[in-house]
Design a protein around this motif. Sequence first.
Motif, PDB file in Angstrom:
ATOM      1  N   PRO A   1     -22.208 -37.806  11.481  1.00  0.00           N
ATOM      2  CA  PRO A   1     -22.620 -38.904  12.484  1.00  0.00           C
ATOM      3  C   PRO A   1     -23.281 -38.104  13.935  1.00  0.00           C
ATOM      4  CG  PRO A   1     -20.565 -38.290  12.695  1.00  0.00           C
ATOM      5  CD  PRO A   1     -20.808 -37.473  11.371  1.00  0.00           C
ATOM      6  N   VAL A   2     -24.274 -38.947  14.300  1.00  0.00           N
ATOM      7  CA  VAL A   2     -25.089 -38.474  15.304  1.00  0.00           C
ATOM      8  C   VAL A   2     -25.425 -39.784  16.174  1.00  0.00           C
ATOM      9  CG1 VAL A   2     -27.106 -37.174  16.063  1.00  0.00           C
ATOM     10  CG2 VAL A   2     -26.344 -36.990  13.731  1.00  0.00           C
ATOM     11  N   TRP A   3     -24.968 -39.218  17.481  1.00  0.00           N
ATOM     12  CA  TRP A   3     -24.920 -40.313  18.602  1.00  0.00           C
ATOM     13  C   TRP A   3     -26.448 -40.372  19.079  1.00  0.00           C
ATOM     14  CZ3 TRP A   3     -19.712 -40.999  21.039  1.00  0.00           C
ATOM     15  CH2 TRP A   3     -19.742 -42.570  21.604  1.00  0.00           C
ATOM     16  N   SER A   4     -26.940 -41.843  19.206  1.00  0.00           N
ATOM     17  CA  SER A   4     -28.506 -42.147  19.336  1.00  0.00           C
ATOM     18  C   SER A   4     -28.768 -41.394  21.177  1.00  0.00           C
ATOM     19  CB  SER A   4     -28.736 -43.522  19.358  1.00  0.00           C
ATOM     20  OG  SER A   4     -29.985 -44.039  20.085  1.00  0.00           O
ATOM     21  N   PRO A   5     -29.997 -40.965  21.358  1.00  0.00           N
ATOM     22  CA  PRO A   5     -30.216 -40.582  22.830  1.00  0.00           C
ATOM     23  C   PRO A   5     -30.128 -42.040  23.611  1.00  0.00           C
ATOM     24  CG  PRO A   5     -32.137 -40.285  21.320  1.00  0.00           C
ATOM     25  CD  PRO A   5     -30.923 -40.730  20.244  1.00  0.00           C
ATOM     26  N   ARG A   6     -30.126 -43.077  23.155  1.00  0.00           N
ATOM     27  CA  ARG A   6     -30.188 -44.286  23.718  1.00  0.00           C
ATOM     28  C   ARG A   6     -28.721 -44.612  24.263  1.00  0.00           C
ATOM     29  NH1 ARG A   6     -34.876 -47.496  23.418  1.00  0.00           N
ATOM     30  NH2 ARG A   6     -33.829 -49.507  23.638  1.00  0.00           N
ATOM     31  N   GLY A   7     -27.768 -44.228  23.681  1.00  0.00           N
ATOM     32  CA  GLY A   7     -26.278 -44.218  23.797  1.00  0.00           C
ATOM     33  C   GLY A   7     -25.785 -45.532  23.060  1.00  0.00           C
ATOM     34  N   ASP A   8     -26.835 -46.367  22.332  1.00  0.00           N
ATOM     35  CA  ASP A   8     -26.350 -47.680  21.493  1.00  0.00           C
ATOM     36  C   ASP A   8     -25.695 -47.615  20.238  1.00  0.00           C
ATOM     37  OD1 ASP A   8     -28.903 -47.072  21.104  1.00  0.00           O
ATOM     38  OD2 ASP A   8     -29.536 -49.141  21.026  1.00  0.00           O
ATOM     39  N   LEU A   9     -26.108 -46.614  19.473  1.00  0.00           N
ATOM     40  CA  LEU A   9     -25.905 -46.628  18.201  1.00  0.00           C
ATOM     41  C   LEU A   9     -25.515 -45.150  17.750  1.00  0.00           C
ATOM     42  CD1 LEU A   9     -28.951 -48.370  16.833  1.00  0.00           C
ATOM     43  CD2 LEU A   9     -26.966 -49.280  16.954  1.00  0.00           C
ATOM     44  N   ILE A  10     -25.026 -45.147  16.737  1.00  0.00           N
ATOM     45  CA  ILE A  10     -24.466 -43.592  15.747  1.00  0.00           C
ATOM     46  C   ILE A  10     -25.051 -43.728  14.529  1.00  0.00           C
ATOM     47  CG2 ILE A  10     -22.541 -42.437  15.001  1.00  0.00           C
ATOM     48  CD1 ILE A  10     -20.882 -43.604  17.236  1.00  0.00           C
TER      49      ILE A  10
ATOM     50  N   THR B   1     -31.317 -37.362  11.965  1.00  0.00           N
ATOM     51  CA  THR B   1     -31.603 -36.625  13.253  1.00  0.00           C
ATOM     52  C   THR B   1     -32.406 -37.846  13.956  1.00  0.00           C
ATOM     53  OG1 THR B   1     -32.609 -34.990  14.791  1.00  0.00           O
ATOM     54  CG2 THR B   1     -33.618 -35.272  12.674  1.00  0.00           C
ATOM     55  N   TRP B   2     -32.261 -38.082  15.409  1.00  0.00           N
ATOM     56  CA  TRP B   2     -32.852 -39.111  16.192  1.00  0.00           C
ATOM     57  C   TRP B   2     -34.247 -38.435  16.867  1.00  0.00           C
ATOM     58  CZ3 TRP B   2     -31.486 -44.132  16.335  1.00  0.00           C
ATOM     59  CH2 TRP B   2     -30.108 -44.466  15.848  1.00  0.00           C
ATOM     60  N   ALA B   3     -35.145 -39.391  16.754  1.00  0.00           N
ATOM     61  CA  ALA B   3     -36.232 -39.231  17.697  1.00  0.00           C
ATOM     62  C   ALA B   3     -35.699 -39.357  19.143  1.00  0.00           C
ATOM     63  CB  ALA B   3     -37.398 -40.253  17.252  1.00  0.00           C
ATOM     64  N   PRO B   4     -36.346 -38.775  20.025  1.00  0.00           N
ATOM     65  CA  PRO B   4     -35.942 -38.825  21.467  1.00  0.00           C
ATOM     66  C   PRO B   4     -35.896 -40.476  21.905  1.00  0.00           C
ATOM     67  CG  PRO B   4     -38.050 -37.718  21.458  1.00  0.00           C
ATOM     68  CD  PRO B   4     -37.647 -37.909  19.877  1.00  0.00           C
ATOM     69  N   ASN B   5     -36.805 -41.101  21.514  1.00  0.00           N
ATOM     70  CA  ASN B   5     -36.716 -42.527  22.000  1.00  0.00           C
ATOM     71  C   ASN B   5     -35.788 -43.403  21.246  1.00  0.00           C
ATOM     72  OD1 ASN B   5     -37.910 -43.032  19.531  1.00  0.00           O
ATOM     73  ND2 ASN B   5     -39.582 -44.164  20.504  1.00  0.00           N
ATOM     74  N   GLY B   6     -35.028 -42.762  20.510  1.00  0.00           N
ATOM     75  CA  GLY B   6     -33.811 -43.685  19.829  1.00  0.00           C
ATOM     76  C   GLY B   6     -34.361 -44.774  18.641  1.00  0.00           C
ATOM     77  N   ARG B   7     -35.666 -44.583  18.296  1.00  0.00           N
ATOM     78  CA  ARG B   7     -36.102 -45.770  17.418  1.00  0.00           C
ATOM     79  C   ARG B   7     -36.487 -45.388  16.159  1.00  0.00           C
ATOM     80  NH1 ARG B   7     -35.337 -50.818  19.277  1.00  0.00           N
ATOM     81  NH2 ARG B   7     -36.035 -50.984  21.650  1.00  0.00           N
ATOM     82  N   VAL B   8     -36.437 -44.066  15.802  1.00  0.00           N
ATOM     83  CA  VAL B   8     -36.656 -43.500  14.408  1.00  0.00           C
ATOM     84  C   VAL B   8     -35.741 -42.299  14.161  1.00  0.00           C
ATOM     85  CG1 VAL B   8     -38.572 -42.486  12.968  1.00  0.00           C
ATOM     86  CG2 VAL B   8     -39.222 -43.846  15.103  1.00  0.00           C
ATOM     87  N   LEU B   9     -35.509 -42.219  12.834  1.00  0.00           N
ATOM     88  CA  LEU B   9     -34.636 -41.240  12.188  1.00  0.00           C
ATOM     89  C   LEU B   9     -35.320 -40.396  11.309  1.00  0.00           C
ATOM     90  CD1 LEU B   9     -31.313 -43.285  11.494  1.00  0.00           C
ATOM     91  CD2 LEU B   9     -31.422 -41.606  13.138  1.00  0.00           C
ATOM     92  N   MET B  10     -35.103 -39.141  11.151  1.00  0.00           N
ATOM     93  CA  MET B  10     -35.455 -38.214  10.312  1.00  0.00           C
ATOM     94  C   MET B  10     -34.339 -37.715   9.355  1.00  0.00           C
ATOM     95  SD  MET B  10     -38.142 -35.013  10.357  1.00  0.00           S
ATOM     96  CE  MET B  10     -39.256 -35.691  11.256  1.00  0.00           C
ATOM     97  N   PHE B  11     -34.399 -37.488   8.139  1.00  0.00           N
ATOM     98  CA  PHE B  11     -33.191 -37.107   7.387  1.00  0.00           C
ATOM     99  C   PHE B  11     -33.967 -36.125   6.243  1.00  0.00           C
ATOM    100  CE2 PHE B  11     -34.305 -41.171   5.930  1.00  0.00           C
ATOM    101  CZ  PHE B  11     -34.379 -41.235   4.726  1.00  0.00           C
ATOM    102  N   PHE B  12     -32.965 -35.523   5.274  1.00  0.00           N
ATOM    103  CA  PHE B  12     -33.657 -34.941   4.196  1.00  0.00           C
ATOM    104  C   PHE B  12     -33.097 -35.544   2.854  1.00  0.00           C
ATOM    105  CE2 PHE B  12     -29.960 -32.428   5.032  1.00  0.00           C
ATOM    106  CZ  PHE B  12     -29.502 -32.064   3.765  1.00  0.00           C
ATOM    107  N   ARG B  13     -34.116 -35.622   1.782  1.00  0.00           N
ATOM    108  CA  ARG B  13     -33.729 -36.287   0.378  1.00  0.00           C
ATOM    109  C   ARG B  13     -33.976 -35.280  -0.563  1.00  0.00           C
ATOM    110  NH1 ARG B  13     -36.820 -41.402   0.065  1.00  0.00           N
ATOM    111  NH2 ARG B  13     -35.257 -42.175   1.330  1.00  0.00           N
TER     112      ARG B  13
END
Length: 427
Positions: free
Chosen positions: A334-343, A378-390
């Motif tokens: 789990p990773v907290w969003s930089p906006r604080g609204d989502l995990i 992992t969150w982009a700093p604006n909290g709108r995009v995620l990156m992960f690995f597949r």
Amino acid sequence: MIVALALSMTAAATLPARALVELNVNKGNVEPLPIAITDFQGGDALGAEISGIVSADLKRSGLFAPIDKSAFIEKISNPDATPRFEDWKVINAQALVTGSVSKEADGRVRAQYRLWDTFAGQQMSGEQFFANDANTRRVAHIIADAIYERLTGEKGYFDTRVVFIDESGAKNARKKRLAIMDQDGANVRYLSNGKSIVLTPRFSPNRQEITYMSYESGQPKVYLLQIETGQRELVGDFPGMTFAPRFSPDGQKVIMSLLRDDGNSNIFAMDLRSRSTTRLTNSTAIDTSPSYSPDGSKVVFTSDRGGRAQIYVMGADGSGQTRISFGDGVYSTPVWSPRGDLIAFTKQTAGEFQIGVMRVDGSGERILSTGFQQEGPTWAPNGRVLMFFRDSAGGPKLVSVDLTGRNEQSIPTANFASDPAWSPLLE
């Protein structure tokens, strides 16, 4: 070494707070905005390179649809002159970007842009930036961020970097190196030599430091690394195993999971100034993958104390440990969003791996991506995009997805890549 950009903001004609052309990124399904991005004048091939990077950034966001240059009617020769707006409305360019690049007498590069609202017939914004030759890509990312923010009202995320694990060689003898790159996959630089396994790199809020794990001593230990100088130090020589270190929002603490001799894995926080350690959980279960809320008051983590791994939230002092996930399957990272609204989280259920988000109370769970062996958001700093690995086709690769789940993008890397961590916006 990255040299700081000298920025000079020019006063530019702007529209009132609400322009005719704008994007509401809070809608469930956003139709990409048609935008025309002309080659920046001057600088030989450099102008086209900068405008190309701006165009690629905006397109990858999923919010913009750059128009093919072959459709352009007006050929911009003076980027400071008012365009013929009718020519751009004919091809449905709702926004237009013009610009120029030039070399200053002191050798610096000057890049300037103007953003036009074609239907209102007015300039929306305009700025100029100065950099040395090594930072021209950064100039393009900064311009893309400025355009993104002006048209969406949200901060951009293009002038950022990603630290990750570069993986090469045969699967049974994989060489893992700590690496860093621009968010679009350019400018890869290696931070370790691959002689030891390295895992879970994470950025500090001060932008120039990362924490990660290394097995060079035979046991996983947590290190701090200054990205620009290469200076490295051991966080602490803990007995047993250490896992998943992350910084606090102020950069003064590292929170991690420690496996003690009793076989229990609990969460500890270390003050990086005093090196004192505070135990936050004390269970007979496996408590791991802690992540601070952006204000530092809470921590999200996973625990199997209920029988299988689920997501819990507690105060930063360990108080009020509360389970928030109740869905089928096993939850992790789990990773907290930089906006604080989502995990954000990884979820394994019915033989599939899913990347999803939920509100901080556990409600509103949404799955953004499903696939084989994918994890580590992992969150982009604006909290709108995620990156992960597949993991696919023999090894892991990096992927990004926005909060709608509709805009999934592969991130180009020369080798296999895993464990991404997104930086804050650069300064």
